[in-house]
Structures are given as structure tokens and as C-alpha cells.
Scaffold this active site. Sequence first.
Site, PDB file in Angstrom:
ATOM      1  N   CYS A  79      34.707  23.655 -42.399  1.00 14.09           N
ATOM      2  CA  CYS A  79      36.146  23.599 -41.963  1.00 14.09           C
ATOM      3  C   CYS A  79      35.906  22.183 -40.864  1.00 14.09           C
ATOM      4  O   CYS A  79      35.676  20.973 -41.139  1.00 14.09           O
ATOM      5  CB  CYS A  79      36.534  24.757 -41.105  1.00 14.09           C
ATOM      6  SG  CYS A  79      38.251  24.750 -40.792  1.00 14.09           S
ATOM      7  N   HIS A 182      37.116  28.015 -45.859  1.00 13.80           N
ATOM      8  CA  HIS A 182      36.130  29.096 -45.287  1.00 13.80           C
ATOM      9  C   HIS A 182      35.545  29.664 -46.226  1.00 13.80           C
ATOM     10  O   HIS A 182      35.946  30.690 -46.591  1.00 13.80           O
ATOM     11  CB  HIS A 182      36.868  29.893 -44.118  1.00 13.80           C
ATOM     12  CG  HIS A 182      37.283  29.394 -42.850  1.00 13.80           C
ATOM     13  ND1 HIS A 182      36.487  28.941 -41.911  1.00 13.80           N
ATOM     14  CD2 HIS A 182      38.563  28.563 -42.398  1.00 13.80           C
ATOM     15  CE1 HIS A 182      36.916  28.582 -40.913  1.00 13.80           C
ATOM     16  NE2 HIS A 182      38.322  27.899 -41.257  1.00 13.80           N
ATOM     17  N   GLU A 184      33.098  31.816 -45.946  1.00 15.53           N
ATOM     18  CA  GLU A 184      32.934  33.068 -45.594  1.00 15.53           C
ATOM     19  C   GLU A 184      33.987  34.169 -45.357  1.00 15.53           C
ATOM     20  O   GLU A 184      33.871  35.328 -45.245  1.00 15.53           O
ATOM     21  CB  GLU A 184      32.288  32.821 -43.772  1.00 15.53           C
ATOM     22  CG  GLU A 184      33.132  32.919 -42.906  1.00 15.53           C
ATOM     23  CD  GLU A 184      33.615  31.397 -42.737  1.00 15.53           C
ATOM     24  OE1 GLU A 184      34.441  31.038 -41.703  1.00 15.53           O
ATOM     25  OE2 GLU A 184      33.400  30.619 -43.809  1.00 15.53           O
TER      26      GLU A 184
END
Length: 203
Positions: A79, A182, A184
Site C-alpha cells: 500500500c 492489502h 493481509e
Amino acid sequence: MIAVIDYGMGNLRSVQKAFQRVGCQAEIVRDPAAVAAARAVVLPGVGAFRDAMANLQSAGMVEAIHRVVAAGRPFLGICLGLQLLFESSEEFGHHRGLGIFPGTVKRFPEGELKVPHMGWNQVSVTNASPLMEGIPDRSAFYFVHSYYVEPADPRLVIASADYGLTFAAVVGRQNVYGIQFHPEKSSTLGLRILENFGKTVRA
């Protein structure tokens, strides 16, 4: 060990836990010496480009990052961490980045689309990369950003996405990668990308 840089600008714990879920040892580090000595480094981040660069400078991380990159060790920006890899940003003025990749960071144009770009969006793979191994073309990942990178060298782009315009979603060259979304927060396929990065560390 994968060093996750703590410079006060990221959701560090979720990145660390995501790596641990795919069997990679990851530690949050604040010491530039630990970053410079790590087998691989991850630069996450949310927030403003200017503040992030100021924090990296004050923490002594800029030189450590360049040492890792120059040594050929795997490096991943996530990001804001992706955006910092580039030469400059237009966010709140003109600010210099790490300069690892040529290009600049620009704001999405105002118009019919909402800014920030937030939510799930499909990603088109444009160049083969170990980072995207096992990722089907047009898979969806989770984005949250108001700015996008415009690489000066189109060969850097591994995958792209569309939001009013086509922008780089994944970039990479040699040992350095950057992801605008992202991983994650992107369920199974996001974890697969982190697992793929982990494989480059073990290679």
C-alpha cells in the site's frame, strides 16, 4: 526472518500475523541495523506519503532500506509502502520518495468515482512473476487508497487494476516488489501472495 518495518505508519500486527499464517517467521522491527541484517524486509503503511518519508528519515531507515535492496535481498512494499518505493509523490505538494523505482505517485481524479478507492477490485496480471504464482487472472483483492503509482518504466508493472483509469496494482523488478492492495486483508489469495514472497526468501 522477515523484518516488518515499524515507522509509525502501518497495520503492522496484521501483516505479521498474515505471514505467520503461511509459515513465515516475521518480526516487527524498529532498529535500522536489524532491517539491514534481515534476510527479507516488508515496508507496510497507511497514511500520508510526506509523513511516512519523514518518519523513515528520522528513524534512520532510509539507508537501511537501500542497503537491503542493493544486497539483492527480497523486499516488499504494501500500500503506502509501494508508493514510497517511487521517486516522488504529489500528495500535499511534491515530496521525494525512496527512488528505488522511477515514477511518481498521483491522486485519483475527482469525478463520478468516490475517492478513496475502497473495497474489492479485480486485478489483471500483465507480466509473469513469482509473486503472482497460483493467482488466477482477474482475481479480486482489497484496496484502500486515494493515490496510485505511475511508473516511468511500464515494464515494472506485474498486474493492474481499473478505477476510473488503469493503474499499477503490483510492481516489481529483480528482488523488489510492491503491492497497492492489502494482501493481509484479501483472504486466501492475499495470503498466497505473501506465501509466494516467503518462497523468494527461502530460495
